[in-house]
Scaffold this motif. Structure first.
Motif, PDB file in Angstrom:
ATOM      1  N   UNK A 157       0.819  -1.202   0.000  1.00 48.83           N
ATOM      2  CA  UNK A 157       0.000   0.000   0.000  1.00 48.83           C
ATOM      3  C   UNK A 157       0.859   1.260   0.000  1.00 48.83           C
ATOM      4  N   UNK A 158       0.248   2.348  -0.437  1.00 50.29           N
ATOM      5  CA  UNK A 158       0.847   3.682  -0.433  1.00 50.29           C
ATOM      6  C   UNK A 158       2.236   3.713  -1.068  1.00 50.29           C
ATOM      7  N   UNK A 159       2.371   3.089  -2.185  1.00 52.49           N
ATOM      8  CA  UNK A 159       3.661   3.039  -2.852  1.00 52.49           C
ATOM      9  C   UNK A 159       3.642   3.690  -4.237  1.00 52.49           C
ATOM     10  N   UNK A 160       2.553   4.333  -4.626  1.00 58.24           N
ATOM     11  CA  UNK A 160       2.454   4.915  -5.964  1.00 58.24           C
ATOM     12  C   UNK A 160       2.619   6.427  -5.897  1.00 58.24           C
ATOM     13  N   UNK A 161       3.489   6.960  -6.741  1.00 56.06           N
ATOM     14  CA  UNK A 161       3.610   8.396  -6.916  1.00 56.06           C
ATOM     15  C   UNK A 161       3.123   8.723  -8.325  1.00 56.06           C
ATOM     16  N   UNK A 162       2.620   9.927  -8.501  1.00 54.70           N
ATOM     17  CA  UNK A 162       2.073  10.306  -9.797  1.00 54.70           C
ATOM     18  C   UNK A 162       2.583  11.682 -10.176  1.00 54.70           C
ATOM     19  N   UNK A 163       2.832  11.886 -11.481  1.00 59.51           N
ATOM     20  CA  UNK A 163       3.269  13.206 -11.941  1.00 59.51           C
ATOM     21  C   UNK A 163       2.781  13.436 -13.367  1.00 59.51           C
ATOM     22  N   UNK A 164       2.642  14.704 -13.695  1.00 61.17           N
ATOM     23  CA  UNK A 164       2.266  15.097 -15.044  1.00 61.17           C
ATOM     24  C   UNK A 164       3.345  16.033 -15.560  1.00 61.17           C
ATOM     25  N   UNK A 165       3.946  15.678 -16.695  1.00 62.59           N
ATOM     26  CA  UNK A 165       5.001  16.496 -17.297  1.00 62.59           C
ATOM     27  C   UNK A 165       4.401  17.712 -17.991  1.00 62.59           C
ATOM     28  N   UNK A 166       5.268  18.634 -18.377  1.00 53.88           N
ATOM     29  CA  UNK A 166       4.796  19.836 -19.075  1.00 53.88           C
ATOM     30  C   UNK A 166       4.066  19.513 -20.366  1.00 53.88           C
ATOM     31  N   UNK A 167       4.437  18.425 -21.010  1.00 51.99           N
ATOM     32  CA  UNK A 167       3.790  18.048 -22.270  1.00 51.99           C
ATOM     33  C   UNK A 167       2.484  17.273 -22.054  1.00 51.99           C
ATOM     34  N   UNK A 168       2.039  17.162 -20.795  1.00 52.23           N
ATOM     35  CA  UNK A 168       0.788  16.482 -20.492  1.00 52.23           C
ATOM     36  C   UNK A 168       0.925  14.987 -20.288  1.00 52.23           C
ATOM     37  N   UNK A 169       2.122  14.457 -20.470  1.00 50.77           N
ATOM     38  CA  UNK A 169       2.361  13.021 -20.278  1.00 50.77           C
ATOM     39  C   UNK A 169       2.251  12.687 -18.792  1.00 50.77           C
ATOM     40  N   UNK A 170       1.456  11.690 -18.479  1.00 51.97           N
ATOM     41  CA  UNK A 170       1.227  11.289 -17.091  1.00 51.97           C
ATOM     42  C   UNK A 170       1.970  10.006 -16.784  1.00 51.97           C
ATOM     43  N   UNK A 171       2.693  10.036 -15.676  1.00 55.10           N
ATOM     44  CA  UNK A 171       3.528   8.909 -15.280  1.00 55.10           C
ATOM     45  C   UNK A 171       3.247   8.552 -13.829  1.00 55.10           C
ATOM     46  N   UNK A 172       3.176   7.265 -13.537  1.00 57.26           N
ATOM     47  CA  UNK A 172       3.106   6.799 -12.153  1.00 57.26           C
ATOM     48  C   UNK A 172       4.366   5.989 -11.876  1.00 57.26           C
ATOM     49  N   UNK A 173       4.796   6.017 -10.638  1.00 58.83           N
ATOM     50  CA  UNK A 173       6.010   5.282 -10.284  1.00 58.83           C
ATOM     51  C   UNK A 173       5.933   4.843  -8.833  1.00 58.83           C
ATOM     52  N   UNK A 174       6.813   3.947  -8.478  1.00 54.96           N
ATOM     53  CA  UNK A 174       6.881   3.459  -7.109  1.00 54.96           C
ATOM     54  C   UNK A 174       7.665   2.168  -7.041  1.00 54.96           C
ATOM     55  N   UNK A 175       7.469   1.439  -5.966  1.00 58.22           N
ATOM     56  CA  UNK A 175       8.145   0.160  -5.755  1.00 58.22           C
ATOM     57  C   UNK A 175       7.111  -0.947  -5.679  1.00 58.22           C
ATOM     58  N   UNK A 176       7.329  -1.974  -6.478  1.00 54.06           N
ATOM     59  CA  UNK A 176       6.472  -3.155  -6.423  1.00 54.06           C
ATOM     60  C   UNK A 176       6.959  -4.109  -5.339  1.00 54.06           C
ATOM     61  N   UNK A 177       8.277  -4.119  -5.099  1.00 59.54           N
ATOM     62  CA  UNK A 177       8.905  -5.000  -4.115  1.00 59.54           C
ATOM     63  C   UNK A 177       9.989  -4.211  -3.397  1.00 59.54           C
ATOM     64  N   UNK A 178      10.117  -4.430  -2.109  1.00 62.29           N
ATOM     65  CA  UNK A 178      11.250  -3.880  -1.358  1.00 62.29           C
ATOM     66  C   UNK A 178      12.055  -5.051  -0.812  1.00 62.29           C
ATOM     67  N   UNK A 179      13.365  -5.006  -1.043  1.00 62.30           N
ATOM     68  CA  UNK A 179      14.254  -6.124  -0.681  1.00 62.30           C
ATOM     69  C   UNK A 179      14.235  -6.397   0.813  1.00 62.30           C
ATOM     70  N   UNK A 180      14.248  -7.662   1.118  1.00 64.76           N
ATOM     71  CA  UNK A 180      14.397  -8.199   2.471  1.00 64.76           C
ATOM     72  C   UNK A 180      13.448  -7.572   3.474  1.00 64.76           C
ATOM     73  N   UNK A 181      12.302  -7.115   2.993  1.00 64.48           N
ATOM     74  CA  UNK A 181      11.234  -6.642   3.869  1.00 64.48           C
ATOM     75  C   UNK A 181      10.373  -7.852   4.195  1.00 64.48           C
ATOM     76  N   UNK A 182      10.435  -8.283   5.438  1.00 67.57           N
ATOM     77  CA  UNK A 182       9.702  -9.489   5.841  1.00 67.57           C
ATOM     78  C   UNK A 182       8.212  -9.172   5.917  1.00 67.57           C
ATOM     79  N   UNK A 183       7.441 -10.006   5.256  1.00 68.84           N
ATOM     80  CA  UNK A 183       5.998  -9.862   5.250  1.00 68.84           C
ATOM     81  C   UNK A 183       5.364 -11.183   5.657  1.00 68.84           C
ATOM     82  N   UNK A 184       4.209 -11.108   6.258  1.00 69.52           N
ATOM     83  CA  UNK A 184       3.485 -12.313   6.647  1.00 69.52           C
ATOM     84  C   UNK A 184       2.572 -12.734   5.507  1.00 69.52           C
TER      85      UNK A 184
END
Length: 187
Positions: free
Chosen positions: A10-37
């Motif tokens: 959760x809460x891993x998506x960032x969003x931006x819009x460039x000057x040319x109107x191009x929209x991009x999202x970014x973030x992390x799908x996986x974080x190394x050695x982060x233990x999860x249940x």
């Protein structure tokens, strides 16, 4: 048997819009050695990904970015450069150029408003290490094939940042052990 697994954060998506109107999202799908249940077939276990787990797959495979794991809602892919994936010191980072479509606009608005803030990924485990020293086993994925990354609305376990699975390796190990016991009992 389909051995595809999914994980959500959760809460891993960032969003931006460039000057040319191009929209991009970014973030992390996986974080190394982060233990999860993870809720396995017979018991809970912990899981983490080793840095470099997807390195071969990122070179050899063509990954997609989907809306909520729906293969009919492709937002980008690595083959044409609209989805960029890289492993860095933190984890598996993604950057997606949203398409200029109704779906792309809807995704942008949903993320911008904060309605959707989850990230999930589908993978097939190739190799892992299993440490059962504690009362809750730890599976470290050392190599995996990355199939897709998705923006999702409802992570199944938002507090642990991990969700449902399509394949449970501990179930296979249990079935093998069960078969061996049945064979020994019939001797």
């Amino acid at each position: 048997m389909d051995k595809t697994e999914t994980r959500e954060m959760t809460r891993e998506i960032q969003i931006r819009e460039n000057e040319d109107g191009k929209r991009t999202i970014s973030g992390y799908a996986v974080k190394w050695e982060k233990k999860s249940h993870v809720l396995g077939y017979f018991r809970k276990f912990r899981e983490q990904f080793q840095k470099g787990a997807f390195s071969d797959s990122l070179i050899e495979d063509d990954q997609r970015f989907l809306w909520s794991h729906d293969p009919s809602k492709v937002l980008g892919r690595t083959k044409n450069g609209t989805l960029r994936l890289e492993e860095d010191d933190i984890g598996l980072r993604f950057e997606l150029d949203l398409p200029d479509t109704t779906l792309g606009e809807d995704v942008y608005k949903s993320i911008q408003r904060g309605d959707v803030d989850g990230v999930s990924f589908g993978f097939q485990m190739i190799s892992h290490d299993l440490d059962e020293d504690d009362d809750m086993p730890l599976r470290t994925i050392t190599k995996a094939r990355l199939l897709e990354v998705s923006a999702v609305a409802f992570p199944a376990y938002p507090d642990s940042e991990v969700s449902a699975r399509g394949y449970d390796p501990l179930k296979e190990e249990f079935e093998e052990l069960r078969t061996k016991i049945l064979i020994l009992n019939n001797l």
